[in-house]
Design an enzyme around this catalytic site. Structure first.
Site, PDB file in Angstrom:
ATOM      1  N   HIS A  23    -101.883 -32.090  -8.293  1.00 18.00           N
ATOM      2  CA  HIS A  23    -103.136 -32.391  -8.722  1.00 18.00           C
ATOM      3  C   HIS A  23    -103.567 -31.450  -9.739  1.00 18.00           C
ATOM      4  O   HIS A  23    -104.232 -30.572  -9.329  1.00 18.00           O
ATOM      5  CB  HIS A  23    -104.291 -32.571  -7.313  1.00 18.00           C
ATOM      6  CG  HIS A  23    -105.552 -33.231  -7.800  1.00 18.00           C
ATOM      7  ND1 HIS A  23    -105.969 -33.355  -9.118  1.00 18.00           N
ATOM      8  CD2 HIS A  23    -106.564 -33.606  -7.070  1.00 18.00           C
ATOM      9  CE1 HIS A  23    -107.114 -33.984  -9.164  1.00 18.00           C
ATOM     10  NE2 HIS A  23    -107.580 -34.031  -7.567  1.00 18.00           N
ATOM     11  N   LYS A  72    -101.564 -58.012  -9.394  1.00 16.15           N
ATOM     12  CA  LYS A  72    -100.743 -58.994  -9.678  1.00 16.15           C
ATOM     13  C   LYS A  72     -99.259 -58.733 -10.125  1.00 16.15           C
ATOM     14  O   LYS A  72     -98.584 -59.535 -10.321  1.00 16.15           O
ATOM     15  CB  LYS A  72    -101.253 -59.739 -11.038  1.00 16.15           C
ATOM     16  CG  LYS A  72    -102.738 -60.156 -11.321  1.00 16.15           C
ATOM     17  CD  LYS A  72    -102.788 -60.785 -12.563  1.00 16.15           C
ATOM     18  CE  LYS A  72    -104.692 -60.602 -12.899  1.00 16.15           C
ATOM     19  NZ  LYS A  72    -104.800 -60.641 -14.416  1.00 16.15           N
ATOM     20  N   ARG A 125    -115.094 -37.210  -7.875  1.00 19.34           N
ATOM     21  CA  ARG A 125    -114.847 -35.887  -8.728  1.00 19.34           C
ATOM     22  C   ARG A 125    -114.116 -36.061  -9.864  1.00 19.34           C
ATOM     23  O   ARG A 125    -114.630 -35.719 -11.068  1.00 19.34           O
ATOM     24  CB  ARG A 125    -114.770 -34.684  -8.044  1.00 19.34           C
ATOM     25  CG  ARG A 125    -115.747 -33.965  -7.325  1.00 19.34           C
ATOM     26  CD  ARG A 125    -115.199 -33.068  -6.080  1.00 19.34           C
ATOM     27  NE  ARG A 125    -114.816 -34.409  -5.338  1.00 19.34           N
ATOM     28  CZ  ARG A 125    -115.632 -35.212  -4.538  1.00 19.34           C
ATOM     29  NH1 ARG A 125    -116.941 -34.577  -4.281  1.00 19.34           N
ATOM     30  NH2 ARG A 125    -115.416 -36.074  -3.574  1.00 19.34           N
ATOM     31  N   THR A 126    -112.811 -36.340  -9.587  1.00 22.34           N
ATOM     32  CA  THR A 126    -111.866 -36.331 -10.631  1.00 22.34           C
ATOM     33  C   THR A 126    -112.226 -37.380 -11.933  1.00 22.34           C
ATOM     34  O   THR A 126    -112.129 -37.045 -13.185  1.00 22.34           O
ATOM     35  CB  THR A 126    -110.372 -36.585 -10.103  1.00 22.34           C
ATOM     36  OG1 THR A 126    -110.307 -35.700  -9.030  1.00 22.34           O
ATOM     37  CG2 THR A 126    -109.388 -36.393 -11.138  1.00 22.34           C
ATOM     38  N   ARG A 163    -104.559 -41.741 -11.898  1.00 25.44           N
ATOM     39  CA  ARG A 163    -104.448 -41.331 -10.245  1.00 25.44           C
ATOM     40  C   ARG A 163    -103.497 -42.425  -9.729  1.00 25.44           C
ATOM     41  O   ARG A 163    -103.836 -43.428  -9.924  1.00 25.44           O
ATOM     42  CB  ARG A 163    -105.816 -40.880  -9.716  1.00 25.44           C
ATOM     43  CG  ARG A 163    -105.460 -41.044  -8.157  1.00 25.44           C
ATOM     44  CD  ARG A 163    -106.877 -40.345  -7.373  1.00 25.44           C
ATOM     45  NE  ARG A 163    -107.080 -38.941  -7.606  1.00 25.44           N
ATOM     46  CZ  ARG A 163    -107.984 -38.299  -7.041  1.00 25.44           C
ATOM     47  NH1 ARG A 163    -108.624 -38.868  -6.125  1.00 25.44           N
ATOM     48  NH2 ARG A 163    -108.293 -36.999  -7.454  1.00 25.44           N
TER      49      ARG A 163
HETATM   50  N1   CP Z   1    -111.204 -33.186  -5.562  1.00 28.39           N
HETATM   51  C1   CP Z   1    -110.763 -34.352  -5.690  1.00 28.39           C
HETATM   52  O1   CP Z   1    -109.852 -34.709  -6.202  1.00 28.39           O
HETATM   53  O2   CP Z   1    -111.855 -35.291  -5.380  1.00 28.39           O
HETATM   54  P1   CP Z   1    -111.827 -36.767  -5.704  1.00 28.39           P
HETATM   55  O3   CP Z   1    -110.822 -37.533  -4.854  1.00 28.39           O
HETATM   56  O4   CP Z   1    -113.383 -37.270  -5.353  1.00 28.39           O
HETATM   57  O5   CP Z   1    -111.332 -37.180  -7.141  1.00 28.39           O
END
Ligand code: CP
Length: 304
Positions: free
Chosen positions: A129, A80, A51-52, A101
């Site tokens: 998040h 590396k 999703r993100t 991320r």
């Molecule tokens: N909600 C969420 O962060 O989903 P993903 O881990 O798929 O990005």
């Protein structure tokens, strides 16, 4: 230049403006279809995501911009031994904005300190998040019309769940919010969160049985027990199916209670609940695109 590291980086007033923009984009996407012509978003994902990452990429493409990036640390030069500081210095020359991320708490912050372009924390370990929180708040506002005066149940992995930690921190700034934390002993919300609630006189209770509190809730925010955050498989296996929301439990809830989930789901919501009109988690994922479009425009200082 502005980054987004935590949901607290925006004031409540700034969030209102952001959500107004997201709602405007939802109603009239054509108006924004070329807002980011010539701009590039980098998605640097050192940890898996559906999703993100894809909603960020969809957001930039729907704004007329382009995207580049990596979806796995093993396909980047991190494998590396390259540091995030060096990586972002390089990416700053390739893109106009970056969503990152990382499994390590604080890694996007380290990147932001060395970056020439806005960096968005797309999830750092068990810490924050913030764009999921923006998604959650926009969903609540869009489906209920406001964010105040709700009893919000958060259920599942409240210890490691970064979506939960970010959402609680963001919600305490709205009046009339009461929390019900539903978790096994081992996955209780961390002390620093309950200390913060006590210090701000925010009402909360901690319970183990979901059934006992279902009738009180305006929202039920379900979360997955995250295998990747456990130190041993035995604990994960013991706790993974502790909560399963099914139609029998939904019968105990208010007629207008809404079920949210940041997704991905494993077993914690039975698929039969998907047909219940109160199941809002797939709508929630869609709101993630609108709010990320609004965020990209805001951090790039683009007005339409
Ligand atoms: N909600 C969420 O962060 O989903 P993903 O881990 O798929 O990005």
């Amino acid at each position: 230049m502005r980054h987004l590291m935590s949901p607290m980086d925006f004031t409540v007033q700034e969030l209102d403006t952001l959500f107004d923009l997201a709602s405007s984009i939802e109603k009239n996407p054509a108006k924004y279809a070329h807002a980011c012509d010539g701009k590039i978003l980098a998605t640097c994902f050192y940890e898996p995501s559906t999703r993100t990452r894809l909603s960020f990429e969809s957001a930039m493409l729907r704004l007329g911009g382009q995207v580049l990036g990596f979806s796995d640390a093993s396909s980047s030069s991190a494998s590396k031994g390259e540091s995030v500081s060096d990586t972002i210095r390089v990416i700053s020359g390739y893109a106009d904005i970056c969503a990152m991320r990382h499994p390590k708490e604080g890694a996007p912050m380290v990147a932001a300190e060395k970056s020439d372009i806005p960096v968005i924390n797309a999830g750092d370990g068990g810490h924050h998040h913030p764009t999921q929180t923006l998604t959650d708040l926009l969903t609540i506002r869009s489906l209920k019309g406001h964010i105040e005066n709700f009893t919000i149940g958060l259920c599942g992995d409240l210890k490691f769940g970064r979506t939960v930690h970010s959402l609680i921190k963001a919600l305490v700034r709205y009046p009339g919010i009461r929390f019900v934390f539903i978790s096994p002993e081992e996955l209780r919300v961390p002390d620093y969160i309950t200390d913060m609630l006590k210090a701000n006189d925010i009402p909360y209770e901690e319970v183990i049985r979901l059934e006992n509190v279902m009738p009180e809730l305006d929202f039920l925010y379900m979360t997955r027990v995250q295998r990747e955050r456990f130190f041993n498989e035995e604990d994960y296996v013991r706790l993974k199916d502790f909560y399963i929301l099914d139609t029998a439990k939904m019968e105990l809830a208010k007629k207008d209670m809404l079920v949210l989930h940041p997704l991905p789901r494993v077993n914690e919501i039975s698929v039969e609940v998907d047909e219940d009109p109160r199941a809002a988690y797939f709508k929630q994922a869609k709101y993630g695109v609108y709010v990320r479009m609004a965020l990209i425009l805001t951090l790039l200082n683009i007005t339409v």
